[in-house]
Design a protein around this motif. Structure first.
Motif, PDB file in Angstrom:
ATOM      1  N   ASP A 200       5.796  -1.512   3.525  1.00 55.86           N
ATOM      2  CA  ASP A 200       4.844  -1.578   2.416  1.00 55.86           C
ATOM      3  C   ASP A 200       3.576  -2.343   2.780  1.00 55.86           C
ATOM      4  N   VAL A 201       3.032  -2.057   3.949  1.00 45.52           N
ATOM      5  CA  VAL A 201       1.812  -2.740   4.409  1.00 45.52           C
ATOM      6  C   VAL A 201       0.581  -1.839   4.366  1.00 45.52           C
ATOM      7  N   VAL A 202       0.767  -0.566   4.033  1.00 43.31           N
ATOM      8  CA  VAL A 202      -0.348   0.367   3.998  1.00 43.31           C
ATOM      9  C   VAL A 202      -0.514   0.876   2.573  1.00 43.31           C
ATOM     10  N   TYR A 203      -1.694   0.636   2.020  1.00 44.94           N
ATOM     11  CA  TYR A 203      -1.984   1.116   0.671  1.00 44.94           C
ATOM     12  C   TYR A 203      -3.494   1.176   0.506  1.00 44.94           C
ATOM     13  N   GLY A 204      -3.926   2.014  -0.428  1.00 49.27           N
ATOM     14  CA  GLY A 204      -5.359   2.165  -0.642  1.00 49.27           C
ATOM     15  C   GLY A 204      -6.017   2.881   0.513  1.00 49.27           C
TER      16      GLY A 204
ATOM     17  N   ARG B  15       5.471   6.243  -0.996  1.00 45.00           N
ATOM     18  CA  ARG B  15       4.353   7.174  -1.168  1.00 45.00           C
ATOM     19  C   ARG B  15       3.862   7.034  -2.612  1.00 45.00           C
ATOM     20  N   ARG B  16       2.711   6.387  -2.769  1.00 43.74           N
ATOM     21  CA  ARG B  16       2.175   6.128  -4.108  1.00 43.74           C
ATOM     22  C   ARG B  16       1.421   7.317  -4.690  1.00 43.74           C
TER      23      ARG B  16
ATOM     24  N   ALA C  36      -4.184   8.440  -0.845  1.00 43.49           N
ATOM     25  CA  ALA C  36      -2.876   8.607  -0.193  1.00 43.49           C
ATOM     26  C   ALA C  36      -2.800   7.836   1.120  1.00 43.49           C
ATOM     27  N   GLU C  37      -1.683   7.159   1.317  1.00 43.67           N
ATOM     28  CA  GLU C  37      -1.456   6.382   2.539  1.00 43.67           C
ATOM     29  C   GLU C  37      -1.378   7.269   3.773  1.00 43.67           C
TER      30      GLU C  37
ATOM     31  N   CYS D 233      10.226   7.401  -0.343  1.00 46.60           N
ATOM     32  CA  CYS D 233      10.172   6.517   0.822  1.00 46.60           C
ATOM     33  C   CYS D 233       9.819   7.346   2.056  1.00 46.60           C
ATOM     34  N   VAL D 234       8.880   6.831   2.840  1.00 49.14           N
ATOM     35  CA  VAL D 234       8.489   7.495   4.082  1.00 49.14           C
ATOM     36  C   VAL D 234       8.575   6.464   5.203  1.00 49.14           C
ATOM     37  N   ILE D 235       9.216   6.846   6.295  1.00 45.29           N
ATOM     38  CA  ILE D 235       9.303   5.949   7.458  1.00 45.29           C
ATOM     39  C   ILE D 235       8.597   6.626   8.628  1.00 45.29           C
TER      40      ILE D 235
END
Length: 171
Positions: free
Chosen positions: A54-58, A87-88, A96-97, A131-133
């Motif tokens: 959860d370190v990538v957003y915006g 995935r927000r 989108a991330e 969830c995406v890995i």
């Protein structure tokens, strides 16, 4: 990793590590893009494994660049990097991330998404909220990390060269 240095998150992480990790585990604050990550973390070699969640957003490319630079400073040729994300937004949405993984990392990393079928049954869904890995490694031919000081020096040198060129043209 924390870009803003969120001390509350770090405090919670320390408690979690103390409760669940083995002897010799520790936590340290690491601000993305701020200095030599391996030196800050007191690592004498590249880690075998980097796990981030959860370190990538915006879509702030300056934060993305700082994160990529930090991972490049840490990772060696054999370091496996796993980044898990919620995935927000749907793929293709401007926030989108996915753009981070397809654009910001493409130059320096080989990347693949872990198939949804490989996840725990509770997390086997797609779309927003899933969830995406991402599994990544430095590309074999990736440029070694250049320190920020060296980049600034190279930029100044290039600007001086361009000024001289313009001056020659004007004369």
């Amino acid at each position: 990793f924390t870009r803003t240095g969120d001390d509350d998150v770090l405090s919670l992480l320390k408690k979690n590590v103390k409760k669940n990790a083995g002897e010799g585990s520790s936590t340290k604050k690491l601000v993305w893009g701020a200095g030599d990550a391996r030196e800050i973390l007191e690592l004498t070699r590249h880690p075998d494994f980097i796990l981030a969640t959860d370190v990538v957003y915006g879509n702030d490319t300056s934060k993305w660049k700082a994160l990529v630079d930090t991972i490049k400073r840490l990772a060696g040729r054999n370091t496996l990097i796993l980044i898990g994300n919620v995935r927000r937004y749907p793929t293709g949405h401007p926030l989108a991330e996915t753009t981070f993984y397809t654009e910001a990392t493409k130059e320096d990393f080989d990347r693949a998404e872990v198939p949804v079928s490989s996840l725990h049954p509770d997390f086997r869904r797609t779309g927003a909220g899933s969830c995406v890995i991402h599994a990544m490694r430095l590309k074999y031919d990736a440029q070694p990390f250049v320190t920020l000081g060296k980049r600034k020096k190279e930029k100044r040198k290039k600007e001086k060269k361009e000024k001289r060129k313009k001056k020659m043209i004007l004369n």
